[in-house]
Design a protein around this motif. Structure first.
Motif, PDB file in Angstrom:
ATOM      1  N   GLN B 220      -4.391   2.576 -10.489  1.00 40.42           N
ATOM      2  CA  GLN B 220      -5.486   3.323  -9.860  1.00 40.42           C
ATOM      3  C   GLN B 220      -6.687   2.386  -9.669  1.00 40.42           C
ATOM      4  N   PHE B 221      -7.436   2.659  -8.611  1.00 42.64           N
ATOM      5  CA  PHE B 221      -8.621   1.832  -8.344  1.00 42.64           C
ATOM      6  C   PHE B 221      -9.840   2.334  -9.107  1.00 42.64           C
ATOM      7  N   GLU B 222     -10.625   1.384  -9.560  1.00 42.53           N
ATOM      8  CA  GLU B 222     -11.913   1.678 -10.191  1.00 42.53           C
ATOM      9  C   GLU B 222     -12.979   0.954  -9.362  1.00 42.53           C
ATOM     10  N   MET B 223     -14.078   1.648  -9.072  1.00 41.67           N
ATOM     11  CA  MET B 223     -15.113   1.064  -8.225  1.00 41.67           C
ATOM     12  C   MET B 223     -16.252   0.497  -9.075  1.00 41.67           C
ATOM     13  N   ILE B 224     -16.784  -0.643  -8.646  1.00 40.47           N
ATOM     14  CA  ILE B 224     -17.947  -1.230  -9.310  1.00 40.47           C
ATOM     15  C   ILE B 224     -19.008  -1.577  -8.257  1.00 40.47           C
ATOM     16  N   ASP B 225     -20.204  -1.924  -8.746  1.00 41.14           N
ATOM     17  CA  ASP B 225     -21.260  -2.466  -7.890  1.00 41.14           C
ATOM     18  C   ASP B 225     -21.729  -1.459  -6.833  1.00 41.14           C
ATOM     19  N   TRP B 226     -22.533  -0.483  -7.272  1.00 41.99           N
ATOM     20  CA  TRP B 226     -22.978   0.615  -6.404  1.00 41.99           C
ATOM     21  C   TRP B 226     -24.382   0.373  -5.862  1.00 41.99           C
ATOM     22  N   GLU B 227     -24.868  -0.832  -5.881  1.00 40.60           N
ATOM     23  CA  GLU B 227     -26.282  -1.050  -5.573  1.00 40.60           C
ATOM     24  C   GLU B 227     -26.653  -0.747  -4.128  1.00 40.60           C
ATOM     25  N   LEU B 228     -25.680  -0.780  -3.210  1.00 40.04           N
ATOM     26  CA  LEU B 228     -25.989  -0.514  -1.802  1.00 40.04           C
ATOM     27  C   LEU B 228     -25.599   0.900  -1.384  1.00 40.04           C
ATOM     28  N   ALA B 229     -25.346   1.748  -2.372  1.00 46.30           N
ATOM     29  CA  ALA B 229     -24.897   3.113  -2.059  1.00 46.30           C
ATOM     30  C   ALA B 229     -25.977   3.890  -1.317  1.00 46.30           C
ATOM     31  N   GLY B 230     -25.512   4.855  -0.543  1.00 45.91           N
ATOM     32  CA  GLY B 230     -26.431   5.717   0.192  1.00 45.91           C
ATOM     33  C   GLY B 230     -25.677   6.946   0.651  1.00 45.91           C
ATOM     34  N   ILE B 231     -26.325   7.748   1.470  1.00 47.42           N
ATOM     35  CA  ILE B 231     -25.675   8.931   2.041  1.00 47.42           C
ATOM     36  C   ILE B 231     -25.426   8.616   3.508  1.00 47.42           C
ATOM     37  N   GLY B 232     -24.174   8.773   3.922  1.00 45.03           N
ATOM     38  CA  GLY B 232     -23.864   8.384   5.294  1.00 45.03           C
ATOM     39  C   GLY B 232     -22.538   8.918   5.757  1.00 45.03           C
ATOM     40  N   ASP B 233     -21.962   8.234   6.709  1.00 39.36           N
ATOM     41  CA  ASP B 233     -20.700   8.677   7.311  1.00 39.36           C
ATOM     42  C   ASP B 233     -19.536   8.308   6.403  1.00 39.36           C
ATOM     43  N   PRO B 234     -18.552   9.221   6.262  1.00 42.18           N
ATOM     44  CA  PRO B 234     -17.443   8.938   5.338  1.00 42.18           C
ATOM     45  C   PRO B 234     -16.549   7.775   5.762  1.00 42.18           C
ATOM     46  N   ARG B 235     -16.615   7.389   7.037  1.00 42.70           N
ATOM     47  CA  ARG B 235     -15.722   6.325   7.507  1.00 42.70           C
ATOM     48  C   ARG B 235     -16.325   4.937   7.329  1.00 42.70           C
ATOM     49  N   GLU B 236     -17.587   4.891   6.928  1.00 44.50           N
ATOM     50  CA  GLU B 236     -18.236   3.584   6.801  1.00 44.50           C
ATOM     51  C   GLU B 236     -17.574   2.690   5.767  1.00 44.50           C
ATOM     52  N   ASP B 237     -17.278   3.258   4.603  1.00 45.78           N
ATOM     53  CA  ASP B 237     -16.675   2.437   3.547  1.00 45.78           C
ATOM     54  C   ASP B 237     -15.271   1.964   3.934  1.00 45.78           C
ATOM     55  N   MET B 238     -14.561   2.788   4.710  1.00 48.03           N
ATOM     56  CA  MET B 238     -13.219   2.376   5.163  1.00 48.03           C
ATOM     57  C   MET B 238     -13.331   1.170   6.093  1.00 48.03           C
ATOM     58  N   GLY B 239     -14.248   1.289   7.059  1.00 54.85           N
ATOM     59  CA  GLY B 239     -14.432   0.192   8.008  1.00 54.85           C
ATOM     60  C   GLY B 239     -14.925  -1.068   7.316  1.00 54.85           C
ATOM     61  N   TYR B 240     -15.815  -0.876   6.358  1.00 55.38           N
ATOM     62  CA  TYR B 240     -16.370  -2.021   5.621  1.00 55.38           C
ATOM     63  C   TYR B 240     -15.268  -2.736   4.846  1.00 55.38           C
TER      64      TYR B 240
END
Lengths: 137, 349
Positions: B220-240
């Motif tokens: 399973q994946f674990e996420m780190i480094d949330w410093e650039l988090a924000g509220i936005g479009d759900p597809r942004e992280d996929m494209g990134y």
């Protein structure tokens, strides 16, 4: 005046090679190794830039002048500061043309601006060479 | 924070204050960690009367050595919310907001038992099924209700307003740079002319890439480094994620996996095929990187003007050069599919 050979391109590539083959082996800490790998990539880019930078700028300026029909003039001298200041005017003219092309809705005009951007990007990739994001992960 | 002679005593004093039930706190080892570009990282082994801890310290570099400027306060508050909602991420345990104790604003995190994904892959880890786990990981944090997120996070008025601002950020990045960036202007105009169907606003990670995910023993994946988090479009992280994978494989969203990834994500979120498909994900390969690109270009510009002395700022401008060729190529490939999607969306109204 100065010795023209080895060229700046050769000198920078030579420094990068020494760092890679001789200095790297002496480095003990991981952050410094990563820094040295980054320096290596930047130096190789500088080497390629040093050989062609002023010519690249003039070639692009010619393309942008043809595209926009504007007289973009020439740099005040061939010293790099003057060339870079002139290149800023060239880049601004290209940015303005891109926006004007989309605003016009004229697909041929958009395609022409895009061709100029593709040429710019090709030069950038030639300078960049391979990108290795060292230190990530 | 990277002063390994001074820090063990500082950490011990800080923890003795933050954890009053711990007696005889001693820092057995303290070592600088690599892997993070933007923040200082260190690992501390700590003993005390109740046991032993492995902790990670994540703090701000000095002002003139910052790759990007982000808020530790927001990151700390967000880490608490994200962990409370069951998202896989190392839990934030303590916070020194001013640096009064630890020398710089610092978040103290639990040490993850997971393995960094990129080295794990490079050592021969199998990618089988991981694109589906990636869809589940993204859906997990995007399911957090927006009202639960820290009050300091900006709330866009609407998806349309958000997209307008996000697209315009490309133009602003050029205007604010030390020289005009024509490809940024093209990207902005192209994105505006090819907008995807609207989607609900969600929490986005903001720097969702393979080097910011870790993998557990269970896959399973674990996420780190949330410093650039924000509220936005759900597809942004996929494209990134896909964008960074072009320079740093593996690409879990490549042509062989993207359809299954989208299907799993739609299954988890209820979003439609017009909203989530390979073309809309690839659209955000361009748009989704703007936040990071802005920051990287500012860092490079400040290096050029002498305000910043971090060499990595210069190095990371190479990523933007690489990105420019990728964005242009993606725009060429996507123009027709995005027109078809827009037409289908109009037809469905």
């Amino acid at each position: 005046m100065m010795f023209s050979k080895p060229t700046t391109e050769q000198l920078l590539a030579g420094i990068a090679e020494q760092l890679r083959t001789t200095v790297m082996a002496e480095i003990q800490t991981e952050p410094t190794k990563i820094l040295l790998q980054q320096i290596d990539q930047i130096l190789m880019g500088c080497s390629r830039r040093a050989a062609h930078e002023i010519a690249f700028v003039h070639e692009e300026a010619l393309r942008v002048a043809t595209l926009t029909g504007k007289d973009l003039g020439i740099p005040a001298s061939l010293h790099l500061d003057d060339v870079v200041a002139w290149y800023q005017r060239v880049s601004t003219a290209l940015s303005d043309e891109v926006e004007a092309a989309f605003a016009s809705g004229d697909q041929a005009r958009i395609d022409a601006a895009r061709a100029a951007l593709d040429a710019r990007s090709a030069v950038e990739m030639q300078i960049l060479g391979a990108l290795d994001l060292v230190g990530r992960g | 924070m990277h002063n390994v002679n001074e820090m063990p005593a500082r950490v011990a004093t800080f923890l003795a204050k933050a954890e009053p039930s711990w007696k005889n706190v001693t820092v057995d080892s303290y070592e600088v960690m690599t892997g993070g570009y933007s923040r200082l990282l260190a690992r501390a082994e700590v003993s005390h009367s109740l046991g032993h801890e492995t902790l990670v310290l994540r703090g701000d570099p000095p002002k003139d050595r910052q790759l990007i400027e982000t808020s530790r306060q927001q990151e700390y508050e967000l880490l608490l919310v994200v962990a409370d909602h069951g998202v896989r991420t190392p839990r934030a345990l303590h916070f020194d907001p001013t640096g009064a104790d630890l020398g710089t604003a610092t978040i103290v995190l639990e040490y993850s038992k997971c393995t960094s994904f990129v080295p794990w892959f490079n050592a021969g880890g199998s990618l089988d099924g991981l694109h589906l786990r990636l869809a589940e990981a993204i859906a997990s944090y995007q399911a957090i209700p927006l009202e639960s997120l820290p009050a300091c996070m900006e709330r866009p008025a609407s998806w349309e307003a958000y997209m307008t601002k996000r697209i315009d950020a490309w133009r602003q990045a050029s205007h604010n740079h030390v020289e005009s960036l024509p490809i940024f202007h093209y990207v902005a105009e192209w994105l505006d002319a090819h907008r995807p169907p609207a989607a609900p606003l969600v929490l986005r990670h903001g720097d969702f890439q393979s080097s910011n995910v870790m993998i557990s023993a269970e896959g399973q994946f674990e996420m780190i480094d949330w410093e650039l988090a924000g509220i936005g479009d759900p597809r942004e992280d996929m494209g990134y994620f896909k964008a960074v994978a072009q320079a740093m494989p593996p690409d879990l969203l490549d042509d062989t996996r993207i359809e299954e990834f989208c299907a799993r994500y739609r299954e988890l979120t209820g979003m439609t095929e017009l909203q989530i498909n390979p073309a809309t994900v690839a659209y955000f390969l361009i748009l989704g990187v703007v936040g990071t690109v802005e920051q990287l270009m500012q860092g490079g510009a400040k290096w050029a003007t002498g305000e910043n002395h971090l060499f990595t700022s210069v190095f990371n401008m190479s990523s933007v050069l690489f990105g420019q060729s990728m964005w242009l190529a993606a725009a060429s490939q996507l123009a027709e599919p995005m027109k078809q999607i827009a037409a289908a969306a109009r037809g469905g109204k």
